[in-house]
Design a protein around this motif. Structure first.
Motif, short mmCIF file in Angstrom:
data_model
loop_
_atom_site.label_atom_id
_atom_site.label_comp_id
_atom_site.label_asym_id
_atom_site.label_seq_id
_atom_site.Cartn_x
_atom_site.Cartn_y
_atom_site.Cartn_z
N LEU A 196 48.65 51.49 30.06
CA LEU A 196 48.64 51.63 31.50
C LEU A 196 47.22 51.84 32.03
O LEU A 196 46.85 51.27 33.06
N TYR A 197 46.42 52.63 31.32
CA TYR A 197 45.04 52.84 31.73
C TYR A 197 44.24 51.53 31.68
O TYR A 197 43.42 51.26 32.54
N THR A 198 44.51 50.72 30.68
CA THR A 198 43.83 49.43 30.56
C THR A 198 44.21 48.52 31.73
O THR A 198 43.35 47.85 32.31
N ILE A 199 45.49 48.51 32.07
CA ILE A 199 45.94 47.71 33.22
C ILE A 199 45.24 48.19 34.48
O ILE A 199 44.74 47.38 35.28
N MET A 200 45.17 49.51 34.66
CA MET A 200 44.53 50.06 35.86
C MET A 200 43.05 49.70 35.91
O MET A 200 42.55 49.28 36.96
N LYS A 201 42.36 49.86 34.80
CA LYS A 201 40.93 49.56 34.77
C LYS A 201 40.68 48.09 35.10
O LYS A 201 39.83 47.76 35.92
N ASN A 202 41.46 47.19 34.49
CA ASN A 202 41.30 45.76 34.75
C ASN A 202 41.65 45.41 36.19
O ASN A 202 40.99 44.57 36.81
N THR A 203 42.68 46.04 36.73
CA THR A 203 43.07 45.81 38.13
C THR A 203 41.95 46.25 39.06
O THR A 203 41.59 45.54 40.01
N PHE A 204 41.38 47.42 38.80
CA PHE A 204 40.29 47.92 39.63
C PHE A 204 39.09 46.97 39.57
O PHE A 204 38.50 46.63 40.60
N ILE A 205 38.74 46.54 38.37
CA ILE A 205 37.58 45.64 38.21
C ILE A 205 37.82 44.32 38.94
O ILE A 205 36.95 43.82 39.66
N ASN A 206 39.02 43.76 38.79
CA ASN A 206 39.32 42.49 39.46
C ASN A 206 39.30 42.65 40.98
O ASN A 206 38.79 41.79 41.70
N ASN A 207 39.86 43.75 41.48
CA ASN A 207 39.86 43.99 42.93
C ASN A 207 38.44 44.19 43.44
O ASN A 207 38.08 43.71 44.52
N TYR A 208 37.63 44.89 42.67
CA TYR A 208 36.23 45.12 43.06
C TYR A 208 35.46 43.80 43.12
O TYR A 208 34.73 43.54 44.07
N ARG A 209 35.64 42.98 42.12
CA ARG A 209 34.97 41.68 42.11
C ARG A 209 35.40 40.84 43.31
O ARG A 209 34.58 40.17 43.94
N ARG A 210 36.69 40.84 43.60
CA ARG A 210 37.20 40.08 44.74
C ARG A 210 36.60 40.62 46.04
O ARG A 210 36.22 39.86 46.92
N PHE A 211 36.51 41.94 46.16
CA PHE A 211 35.94 42.58 47.35
C PHE A 211 34.48 42.19 47.51
O PHE A 211 34.04 41.84 48.61
N VAL A 212 33.71 42.25 46.44
CA VAL A 212 32.29 41.91 46.50
C VAL A 212 32.11 40.44 46.86
O VAL A 212 31.28 40.09 47.69
N LYS A 213 32.93 39.58 46.27
CA LYS A 213 32.83 38.15 46.56
C LYS A 213 33.17 37.86 48.02
O LYS A 213 32.49 37.09 48.68
N THR A 214 34.20 38.49 48.53
CA THR A 214 34.61 38.30 49.92
C THR A 214 33.53 38.79 50.87
O THR A 214 33.19 38.12 51.84
N ASN A 215 32.96 39.97 50.59
CA ASN A 215 31.93 40.52 51.47
C ASN A 215 30.64 39.71 51.43
O ASN A 215 29.89 39.70 52.40
N SER A 216 30.38 39.05 50.32
CA SER A 216 29.16 38.24 50.27
C SER A 216 29.32 36.97 51.11
O SER A 216 28.33 36.40 51.56
N LEU A 217 30.55 36.54 51.35
CA LEU A 217 30.79 35.34 52.14
C LEU A 217 30.90 35.63 53.63
O LEU A 217 30.68 34.77 54.46
N VAL A 218 31.25 36.86 53.98
CA VAL A 218 31.48 37.23 55.37
C VAL A 218 30.24 37.92 55.91
O VAL A 218 29.74 38.87 55.33
N SER A 219 29.74 37.42 57.03
CA SER A 219 28.57 38.01 57.66
C SER A 219 29.02 39.21 58.49
O SER A 219 29.96 39.11 59.29
N LYS A 220 28.34 40.34 58.30
CA LYS A 220 28.72 41.54 59.05
C LYS A 220 27.76 41.81 60.21
O LYS A 220 27.87 42.80 60.89
N SER A 221 26.79 40.94 60.41
CA SER A 221 25.84 41.15 61.49
C SER A 221 26.44 40.68 62.82
O SER A 221 27.34 39.86 62.86
N ASP A 222 25.90 41.25 63.90
CA ASP A 222 26.39 40.87 65.23
C ASP A 222 25.95 39.48 65.62
O ASP A 222 26.63 38.78 66.36
#
Length: 171
Positions: free
Chosen positions: A59-85
């Motif tokens: 279960l810990y392995t599943i959680m760690k992998n899920t967190f890593i995958n979600n983090y990577r997805r978050f970083v990738k999405t934020n790099s594509l989206v401009s947050k400036s006005d």
């Protein structure tokens, strides 16, 4: 082990999973989401768990992998989206060039021009446009090939006239 027994064992580890999730997220709500994702994956893929092995470690392995995958997805999405006005002119040109909104209007005009054709011209023209050969259209409509060719030619001329506003776009 039945699915019910497995689910019961997994639920017993919920508190330790929550503490482990807080270690990753440092936020109560995000930790709850991570625990929920972990439990969902564990229940979904329970057939992959080998009985006799460490369930908590699995279960810990599943959680760690899920967190890593979600983090990577978050970083990738934020790099594509401009947050400036303001959007830079380079990005504005790219955004305007990629925008396919104009194509929708062109397709609507083409559709309108086609529906303006009478059935005697619309049917052979649309069949030809879909890839039918002259002799196939002739056989289907039970009219001579010459008539098919003439009707397609007349339909093309009518379409050209109806879509004359796009003449300047042609090269």
């Amino acid at each position: 082990m039945t699915k019910f027994e497995f689910n019961t064992l997994v639920i017993q580890h919920t508190d330790s999973l929550k503490m482990y999730a807080l270690h990753f997220t440092r936020d109560d709500e995000d930790a709850n989401d991570l625990v929920q994702d972990t439990l969902l994956k564990a229940v979904t893929y329970y057939t992959r768990f080998k009985e006799g092995t460490n369930l908590k470690g699995w279960l810990y392995t599943i959680m760690k992998n899920t967190f890593i995958n979600n983090y990577r997805r978050f970083v990738k999405t934020n790099s594509l989206v401009s947050k400036s006005d303001e959007i830079s002119s380079a990005n504005l040109v790219h955004s305007a060039a990629v925008n396919a909104g104009e194509n929708k209007f062109v397709m609507e005009d083409i559709q309108e021009a086609m529906t303006a054709l009478s059935d005697e011209y619309y049917v052979p023209f649309s069949m030809y446009f879909e890839g039918y050969k002259y002799h196939e259209i002739s056989g289907h409509l039970q009219i001579p090939i010459g008539t098919v060719k003439t009707r397609i030619h007349v339909a093309r001329r009518a379409m050209k006239k109806a879509l004359n506003t796009y003449k300047h776009d042609r090269v």
